[in-house]
Motif scaffolding. Structure first.
Motif, PDB file in Angstrom:
ATOM      1  N   TYR A  96      30.480  -4.752  10.838  1.00 46.19           N
ATOM      2  CA  TYR A  96      29.463  -4.597  11.876  1.00 46.19           C
ATOM      3  C   TYR A  96      28.479  -3.464  11.593  1.00 46.19           C
ATOM      4  O   TYR A  96      27.518  -3.288  12.337  1.00 46.19           O
ATOM      5  CB  TYR A  96      30.122  -4.331  13.232  1.00 46.19           C
ATOM      6  CG  TYR A  96      31.230  -5.296  13.572  1.00 46.19           C
ATOM      7  CD1 TYR A  96      31.004  -6.669  13.608  1.00 46.19           C
ATOM      8  CD2 TYR A  96      32.524  -4.831  13.847  1.00 46.19           C
ATOM      9  CE1 TYR A  96      32.032  -7.558  13.901  1.00 46.19           C
ATOM     10  CE2 TYR A  96      33.545  -5.715  14.155  1.00 46.19           C
ATOM     11  CZ  TYR A  96      33.302  -7.066  14.176  1.00 46.19           C
ATOM     12  OH  TYR A  96      34.308  -7.938  14.483  1.00 46.19           O
ATOM     13  N   ASP A 222      28.253  -7.678  16.663  1.00 51.98           N
ATOM     14  CA  ASP A 222      28.418  -8.719  15.661  1.00 51.98           C
ATOM     15  C   ASP A 222      27.144  -9.549  15.559  1.00 51.98           C
ATOM     16  O   ASP A 222      26.123  -9.244  16.210  1.00 51.98           O
ATOM     17  CB  ASP A 222      29.643  -9.594  15.963  1.00 51.98           C
ATOM     18  CG  ASP A 222      29.529 -10.327  17.302  1.00 51.98           C
ATOM     19  OD1 ASP A 222      28.403 -10.497  17.821  1.00 51.98           O
ATOM     20  OD2 ASP A 222      30.580 -10.736  17.834  1.00 51.98           O
ATOM     21  N   GLU A 223      27.164 -10.610  14.748  1.00 52.02           N
ATOM     22  CA  GLU A 223      25.968 -11.409  14.514  1.00 52.02           C
ATOM     23  C   GLU A 223      25.487 -12.117  15.773  1.00 52.02           C
ATOM     24  O   GLU A 223      24.317 -12.513  15.867  1.00 52.02           O
ATOM     25  CB  GLU A 223      26.238 -12.433  13.407  1.00 52.02           C
ATOM     26  CG  GLU A 223      26.472 -11.803  12.041  1.00 52.02           C
ATOM     27  CD  GLU A 223      26.751 -12.829  10.969  1.00 52.02           C
ATOM     28  OE1 GLU A 223      26.905 -14.025  11.320  1.00 52.02           O
ATOM     29  OE2 GLU A 223      26.808 -12.443   9.790  1.00 52.02           O
ATOM     30  N   GLU A 224      26.368 -12.294  16.734  1.00 52.82           N
ATOM     31  CA  GLU A 224      25.987 -12.942  17.985  1.00 52.82           C
ATOM     32  C   GLU A 224      25.551 -11.942  19.047  1.00 52.82           C
ATOM     33  O   GLU A 224      25.257 -12.324  20.186  1.00 52.82           O
ATOM     34  CB  GLU A 224      27.158 -13.779  18.509  1.00 52.82           C
ATOM     35  CG  GLU A 224      27.541 -14.922  17.568  1.00 52.82           C
ATOM     36  CD  GLU A 224      28.710 -15.738  18.099  1.00 52.82           C
ATOM     37  OE1 GLU A 224      29.288 -15.342  19.139  1.00 52.82           O
ATOM     38  OE2 GLU A 224      29.027 -16.765  17.496  1.00 52.82           O
TER      39      GLU A 224
END
Length: 273
Positions: A96, A222-224
């Motif tokens: 992250y 995170d990516e979301e």
């Protein structure tokens, strides 16, 4: 012996590492060495003999001191230990970390406090940022988001005269705040406050950082976009990086006043247009 064998020789005994690093700092006699590292005279004698065979130390008067190569080895093993300490600290959150925007030696994070969510405390990472906002008298922030709880804490501290605040956020952050009328009114009150200044950066901000004079808090997502951890440190080098990064984003951002805020709220228009 090859280099790996020498690393193994040192790694097998924390006393060897401690003694060599100590001797690299100056001259010590046997009594001082035994006291500083807390080893018996028998163990100390064996280690000193091994070091002398490798020419890592030499006699100087009634004591011992590291040679040039001994200091070299001590420096190298110290850097390796610092590297591994940082890796252990960051192992669970490395995926992250926005390392492309973190322009400092990651070893400076060896002593950082990492907070992750748990079943009983799902908001624990965010709480670390709220705690900083609730105690700092001079707070700065740069981020791609400005959540309702952080806004409320800063608003209350600023409007009560207990805090000065400077924040630079992405345009998307302001758009999200404008989605809720109550939150947006609190944002406008913060914009109007004499001891607060907000700016908007069109190019975006890949980090979520708050900093005071003595602490830096970095929220990791995170990516979301889900909050996965908070990293907090008082390391001087990280504090300097955070201050310099804030200054960069601040210089390349536009002040948010009532007119700018109105455009951000109603049209999403760039404040430069």
């Amino acid at each position: 012996m090859d280099a790996l064998a020498e690393v193994e020789f040192l790694a097998r005994s924390k006393n060897r590492v401690a003694l060599l690093r100590l001797l690299a700092t100056g001259r010590y006699d046997r009594g001082e060495l035994a006291t500083e590292v807390d080893v018996s005279q028998a163990t100390l004698g064996r280690i000193l003999e091994d070091f002398e065979e490798r020419s890592w130390i030499r006699h100087e008067g009634d004591g011992y001191v590291a040679t040039a190569t001994g200091r070299l080895v001590a420096t190298g093993i110290g850097e390796l230990l610092d590297t591994l300490a940082a890796e252990q600290t960051l192992r669970g959150v490395v995926r992250y970390l926005p390392t492309h925007a973190m322009d400092f030696d990651l070893r400076r994070l060896a002593d950082a406090a990492i907070t992750t969510p748990s079943r009983s405390r799902p908001s624990a990472p965010l709480q670390t940022a709220l705690d900083l906002a609730d105690t700092a008298t001079d707070l700065r922030a740069f981020s791609h988001t400005f959540n309702e709880q952080s806004l409320a804490t800063v608003h209350d501290r600023v409007t009560s005269g207990e805090q000065t605040f400077a924040g630079v956020f992405s345009r998307q952050a302001y758009t999200a705040l404008a989605d809720d009328e109550e939150v947006w009114q609190r944002t406008l009150a913060l914009i109007d406050a004499p001891n607060a200044e907000l700016r908007v950066r069109e190019e975006g901000i890949p980090l979520a950082v708050t900093l005071s004079d003595d602490r830096v808090n970095l929220l990791l997502r995170d990516e979301e976009g889900l909050l996965q951890a908070a990293l907090e440190t008082t390391d001087a080098a990280v504090l300097a990086w955070a201050g310099e990064t804030f200054d960069h984003y601040w210089r390349t951002a536009t002040e948010v006043d009532r007119e700018t805020a109105s455009r951000l709220e109603t049209t999403g228009q760039s404040p430069r247009e």
